[in-house]
Scaffold this active site. Structure first.
Site, PDB file in Angstrom:
ATOM      1  N   CYS A 169     -17.299 -22.381  16.862  1.00 19.79           N
ATOM      2  CA  CYS A 169     -18.513 -23.130  17.174  1.00 19.79           C
ATOM      3  C   CYS A 169     -19.226 -23.485  15.869  1.00 19.79           C
ATOM      4  CB  CYS A 169     -19.440 -22.313  18.070  1.00 19.79           C
ATOM      5  SG  CYS A 169     -18.699 -21.976  19.675  1.00 19.79           S
TER       6      CYS A 169
ATOM      7  N   CYS B 213     -14.502 -18.215  18.235  1.00 19.40           N
ATOM      8  CA  CYS B 213     -13.629 -19.372  18.007  1.00 19.40           C
ATOM      9  C   CYS B 213     -14.117 -20.131  16.768  1.00 19.40           C
ATOM     10  CB  CYS B 213     -13.561 -20.269  19.230  1.00 19.40           C
ATOM     11  SG  CYS B 213     -15.138 -20.594  20.037  1.00 19.40           S
TER      12      CYS B 213
ATOM     13  N   CYS C 163     -18.484 -17.884  13.639  1.00 16.27           N
ATOM     14  CA  CYS C 163     -18.257 -17.861  15.083  1.00 16.27           C
ATOM     15  C   CYS C 163     -17.133 -16.872  15.306  1.00 16.27           C
ATOM     16  CB  CYS C 163     -17.871 -19.229  15.635  1.00 16.27           C
ATOM     17  SG  CYS C 163     -17.472 -19.128  17.405  1.00 16.27           S
TER      18      CYS C 163
HETATM   19 FE    FE Z   1     -16.945 -20.784  18.979  1.00 13.36          FE
END
Ligand code: FE
Length: 199
Positions: free
Chosen positions: A109, A107, A104
């Protein structure tokens, strides 16, 4: 978690949890070691065990495998695994020619219902940028050397799609039960930074 969430809001639950843990430990209601053990168990065992069951079923049931690849969320839900960060799970299958790996870039995820909480390295900015820029090098550093003729596909998770890698079933496992197969499947293999049976 929505990718638009700002940093302060994202940090807040961690800070709150830490404050709560300190308070509970201070009052003698819980020992930090016990809590660490619990979190470790959730990160390493409980979460990934769900994904491992999905993988083992796909390895042993061709119809389920087809469903899983066509509708990850639906097929995973059939086994009772659903919930936050699991609304749109896309399953990508490894083969002799293609290796899939998940990151990700924004961030962290991650498909919680099948893998639990993401490990620290998954949230590391170095992993998030290098897996896109130089996946082969990074995979090799993480212990997975891929042949040059294997195509590496990097999947960027987001609020829209969370990815789960369907690893290749190791050779010599024809006689194993679904349960025995599930016990071979690791979290790292389902993120795509390892193979099953390569440890
Ligand atoms: Fe994320």
């Amino acid at each position: 978690m929505a990718d638009s969430t700002n940093t302060a809001e994202r940090l807040s639950p961690a800070v709150r949890a830490e404050a709560l843990e300190s308070l509970l430990a201070e009052r003698g209601l819980v020992k930090s070691e016990v809590l660490d053990g619990f979190i470790n168990r959730f990160v390493h065992d409980v979460g990934p065990m769900n994904g491992a069951k999905v993988v083992a079923k796909a390895w042993t049931d061709a119809e389920y495998r087809a469903q899983l690849l066509a509708d990850g969320t639906g097929a995973i839900g059939q086994l009772g695994f659903a919930g936050p960060q699991g609304e749109h799970i896309v399953v990508v299958e490894n083969s002799d020619d293609v290796h899939n790996v998940v990151v990700c870039t924004l961030c962290s995820c991650y498909p919680w219902p099948v893998l639990g909480l993401p490990p620290e390295w998954y949230k590391d900015p170095a992993y998030r940028s290098r897996m896109v820029r130089e996946p082969r090098t990074l995979l090799s550093e993480m212990g997975l050397d891929l042949d040059d003729d294997v195509e590496v596909r990097v999947w960027d998770s987001s609020a829209e799609n969370r990815y789960l890698v369907l690893p290749q079933r190791p050779e010599g496992t024809e006689d194993l039960s679904e349960e025995e197969l599930a016990s071979l499947v690791t979290r790292d293999a389902m993120v795509g930074v390892a193979k099953v049976g390569s440890d």
